[in-house]
Write an enzyme that holds these catalytic residues in place. Structure first.
Site, short mmCIF file in Angstrom:
data_model
loop_
_atom_site.label_atom_id
_atom_site.label_comp_id
_atom_site.label_asym_id
_atom_site.label_seq_id
_atom_site.Cartn_x
_atom_site.Cartn_y
_atom_site.Cartn_z
N ARG A 1 8.80 -2.82 -2.40
CA ARG A 1 7.72 -1.85 -2.42
C ARG A 1 6.55 -2.40 -1.65
O ARG A 1 6.05 -3.46 -1.97
CB ARG A 1 7.29 -1.56 -3.85
N ARG B 1 5.20 -8.09 0.88
CA ARG B 1 5.16 -8.92 -0.32
C ARG B 1 6.35 -9.86 -0.47
O ARG B 1 6.18 -11.00 -0.88
CB ARG B 1 5.06 -8.00 -1.54
#
Lengths: 640, 246
Positions: free
Chosen positions: A442, A337
């Site tokens: 994450r 991400r």
């Protein structure tokens, strides 16, 4: 903002020895509570998402006397419900080379070497049990025709380890936990308090012994005492005003615990999710995320030329830049991400963004539809396409989706040790509210995993060890009264300003400031500016906010005002943390620290540590916890 | 866009309540319905009026917290849509819009458009779960589930518990909600052992809460934002009858 450095944190309570044996060792070492004594022990769990719901249910099942609190009208509404993509588990059902070790490895690397090895290994171990537990509860995961569970791959991983329930995995997992929780409510082991907001932590003799809450319907201030308190109150991404969080998500519970002595770790680690629907106007109240699973089949591109005004269909193939596939040939559209988000920002900064204001890139399903057929694409992503059309009024089967990065998940949170206990004894923090497992980034499908790992499997063991060492005596009446008065004073103060600006207008301004100065890219200059501006804005807030109504009724403006007040204080600490960390890692990108290719450049020599901030009236105190990597060698991450 | 809103105002459960008219100006067609109310509320706060209380949270159509009756239809006229996902582009400039809370005896009004739906939680407490303690589950692959069954179970499981079905039903029945959960679990092997006792307990609880009976009007499924089908109610009734025959 001035800060000082305090002593290093040396003991995190992780057992020594081979990493694969540590959790077993801790479990065996944990003291047990006699079943007859469990029902005499009271535990408060605040928050009913995947972490809090599963924890309260499991503690109730074990026989403790549990009180559970949430601000919504039902525990089933917690924002875990909105997670779309899936949950990772090292089942290796595909035989594609997955293992606990590989999930551990990917997560430590994906966290840009800013997560703890011991915690992450345990997370990978426990991930396997989570799937079993959820399936046994009746969570309708996607299945193959043979009746076995289906999996898919997800951003940042090259194996297919993500279990999913269409685009609504979070919903189904949360309902599983919620049902387990309601089962305990019926059994009388859990007492549920909905529409209650935690406004302070009661600390007596140095231990967390209860909470002060406000009944959001009557306005009554209540005190609840217990032998231990668990915070599972989620993340604080709403400090940016616009984020993918639910509107009610806030920092109040963890911030007020921080003011009572719990260290706040790595506040600046903010995950920016690459595939959100772009902002459409000033009135906008939130951002909607499009599941990252779309990147499995959708191709991300922008026009090669700057300011290309043509409709996407009119731009020929050789004038398109599939920039993720170009820059990262081995991961392509599936890069993690932080990488995908920054790449989108870069092409938009170059003037090649699409849509209003040039803040968007295309996520194009044309090739997938040609290859798989429209029906197959609809089966896989139908509900997401529908959601997109509903919000934008555009049909993604005909024109490519437009996406842009947005604030999604906060990796920072209250500092906890291996037992998930904060620096206040008896205060445990789980799920997104703690800092522990994700490092600076994450990976997709790992937050659901952590929430459930903490709630179903880790906390129920470690909290038992704490409770077995009790009882901890009576709660100091003065401590309770003091906390209650503090809460009442804050409410009175908010109601008495009677200024000319709404809480939302301050929140919006604070959020814009944070996005501009402490967002996807931070610089020393921008952070210093933010640190100058935030106190001014906070001052104006306390002089000029207008809160209508009274304290003794359902008052959504008052609720909002209290949360915005805490966001100011948190925002300041976030900026300070970002300023002090003069390296780039994962979701924290300091523009001064990048390599020749513009990738995040870590500084392992100076920053391989957790920054845990202690609250003090003389300014924050920084405690460092060194991170050691025995198993995964620290290397520069590369997805090329 | 400029709109005239007629909104139900009720300060608390004991207040009688009344409709109040508001003008909203400069509404963008890209706004969601709730964002339009946000804009009005900001204005009301600054004018020293009490803003309109309404429930909402995720604003992406999945938490089930929002819900209001718009022009006589639960969640508004657009099919399969929650209020937070309803956008102003579906309204005409100059339109008059009537906004009311869910109305059903088991959903008492808390304030304005906010109602108490805790009866739904109590229906789940009655048996809407599989009894399995954490940590005792067998390997997930040990019990295969036919894909068709898993998919149908999922279709039923997508219920968000918003209560639109109750608000739309002329009888104030909670059958669609209860049936969705019963069907979800009754289609899976994991739900079999408690299948009949679950159906009986949940239906009995639904009745005890004061929800009306189902007369197959179908208004519930017409307004359901997740399109829960009416045949789940047939499934529920079938399980309930079997449970009572035993």
């Amino acid at each position: 903002m001035k800060y000082t450095e305090g002593p290093e944190i040396r003991d995190t309570k992780a057992p020594e020895g081979p990493i694969e044996e540590r959790w077993e060792k801790r479990k065996f070492g944990a003291k047990l509570v006699n079943p007859a004594n469990k029902r005499k022990l009271n535990v408060i769990v605040v928050g009913t998402g995947l972490a809090g719901g599963s924890a309260a249910a499991t503690l109730g099942e074990l026989g403790y006397n549990v009180k559970s609190f949430c601000y919504q009208d039902s525990p089933r509404r917690a924002h875990s419900i909105a997670a779309q993509g899936g949950i990772n588990a090292a089942k290796n059902y595909r035989g594609d080379g997955d293992s606990i070790y590989r999930l551990f490895y990917d997560t430590v690397k994906g966290g840009d070497f800013r997560a703890r090895e011991s915690n992450v290994y345990r997370l990978a171990q426990v991930s396997v049990n989570i799937i079993d537990q959820a399936v046994a509860q009746g969570v309708p995961f996607a299945r193959e025709y043979g009746g076995l569970l289906d999996t898919r791959s997800f951003g940042g991983a090259q194996v297919s380890r993500t279990f999913y329930a269409r685009g609504q995995t979070g919903q189904q997992l949360l309902l599983g936990a919620y049902q387990a929780l309601e089962r305990q409510v019926a059994a009388g082991t859990v007492e549920m308090h909905t529409r209650h907001e935690m406004l302070d932590l009661i600390v007596s003799d140095g231990r967390a012994r209860g909470v002060i809450v406000r009944d959001m319907v009557t306005g009554e201030i209540e005190r609840h005492l217990a032998d231990a308190v668990v915070l599972a109150t989620g993340g604080y991404g709403n400090v940016f005003f616009l984020s993918t969080n639910a509107k009610g998500c806030n920092t109040t519970a963890i911030w007020r615990a921080h003011e009572r002595g719990a260290y706040f770790a790595n506040p600046c680690y903010t995950q920016i999710h690459p595939t959100c629907i772009p902002v459409s106007g000033e009135y906008q109240s939130k951002l909607t995320l499009m599941s990252e699973s779309l990147r499995n089949d959708g191709r991300v591109w922008v026009p090669l030329r700057k300011n290309d005004e043509r409709a996407p269909g009119d731009i020929p193939e050789d004038e398109r830049d599939y920039y993720l596939e170009r820059i990262y040939p081995s991961f392509g559209n599936l890069v993690p991400r932080d990488i995908a988000s920054r790449a989108a920002k870069n092409v938009c900064d170059e003037g090649r963004g699409v849509g209003p204001g040039g803040l968007g890139v295309y996520l194009d399903f044309r090739d997938a539809i040609n290859r798989l057929g429209r029906d197959a694409v609809e089966k896989k992503y139908g509900n997401l396409f529908e959601m997109y059309e509903r919000i934008t009024g555009e049909n993604p089967y005909d024109v490519p989706m437009r996406i842009y990065p947005a604030v999604h998940y906060t990796m920072g949170g209250l500092w906890v040790d291996y037992d998930l206990q904060s620096t206040i004894p008896g205060l445990f923090v789980i799920g997104e509210a703690n800092f522990s497992d994700h490092g600076a980034n994450r990976l997709g499908a790992s937050a659901l995993m952590q929430g459930l790992a903490d709630g179903y499997f880790v906390l129920p063991t470690t909290i038992g060890d704490y409770l077995a060492n009790g009882p901890y005596g009576d709660v100091d009446e003065e401590a309770v009264a003091e906390a209650e008065i503090k809460v009442r004073n804050k409410i009175d103060r908010l109601l008495s300003v009677n200024g000319t600006r709404t809480p939302d207008s301050f929140h919006r301004e604070l959020g814009k400031l944070m996005w501009d100065y402490c967002g996807m890219e931070r610089t020393e200059e921008s952070l210093r500016k933010a640190l100058e501006r935030i106190p001014e804005l906070r001052e104006e807030f306390w002089q000029n906010v207008k809160v209508s109504g009274t304290a003794e009724e359902l008052n959504q403006v008052l609720e909002k005002a209290g949360r915005v007040a805490d966001f100011f204080d948190l925002a300041e600490l976030m900026c300070l943390d970002a300023l002090v960390r003069t390296e780039s890692c994962g979701g924290h990108f300091r523009a001064e620290s990048q390599d020749a290719d513009g990738e995040a450049l870590r500084d392992d020599e100076n920053f391989a540590h957790v920054s845990a901030w202690e609250h003090s009236t003389d300014g924050p105190v920084l405690h460092k916890e060194a991170l050691e990597y025995e198993y995964v060698k620290m290397t520069q991450r590369s997805y090329k | 866009m400029n709109l005239t809103l007629r909104v139900w105002r009720q300060s608390g459960p004991s207040d009688k309540g009344r409709m109040v008219t508001y003008k909203v100006e400069d509404v963008s067609p890209d706004m969601s319905f709730l964002e339009m109310l946000d804009v009005l509320n900001e204005k009301l706060i600054l004018e020293g009026d009490d803003p309109i209380a309404f429930d909402h949270d995720c604003r992406e159509g999945i938490c089930g917290m929002c819900g209001m009756v718009i022009n006589g239809v639960a969640h508004g006229e657009q099919r399969a849509t929650t209020t937070c996902q309803l956008h102003m582009r579906h309204f005409e400039d100059g339109a008059e819009i009537t906004i009311e809370p869910w109305r059903a005896a088991p959903f008492p009004v808390v304030k304005d458009l906010v109602v108490d739906r805790s009866a739904f939680d109590r229906i789940i407490q009655a048996g809407g779960f599989v009894s399995v303690p954490a940590g005792s589950a067998p390997d997930a692959h040990s019990v295969p589930v036919r894909k068709e069954d898993a998919d149908s179970a999922f279709d039923a499981a997508t219920c968000i518990g918003c209560g639109a079905c109750v608000a739309a039903c002329p009888n104030g029945s909670a059958s669609l909600f209860t049936a969705a959960k019963i069907t979800h679990l009754s289609l899976l092997p994991q739900g079999q052992p408690e299948r009949l006792s679950r159906a009986k307990a949940m239906v009995d609880q639904m009745d005890a809460e004061g929800f009306g009976g189902c007369t197959n009007t179908g208004e519930c499924t017409a307004v359901c934002p997740k399109g829960i089908p009416l045949d789940t109610i047939a499934q529920m009734n079938s399980d309930y009858l079997k449970a009572n025959a035993k």
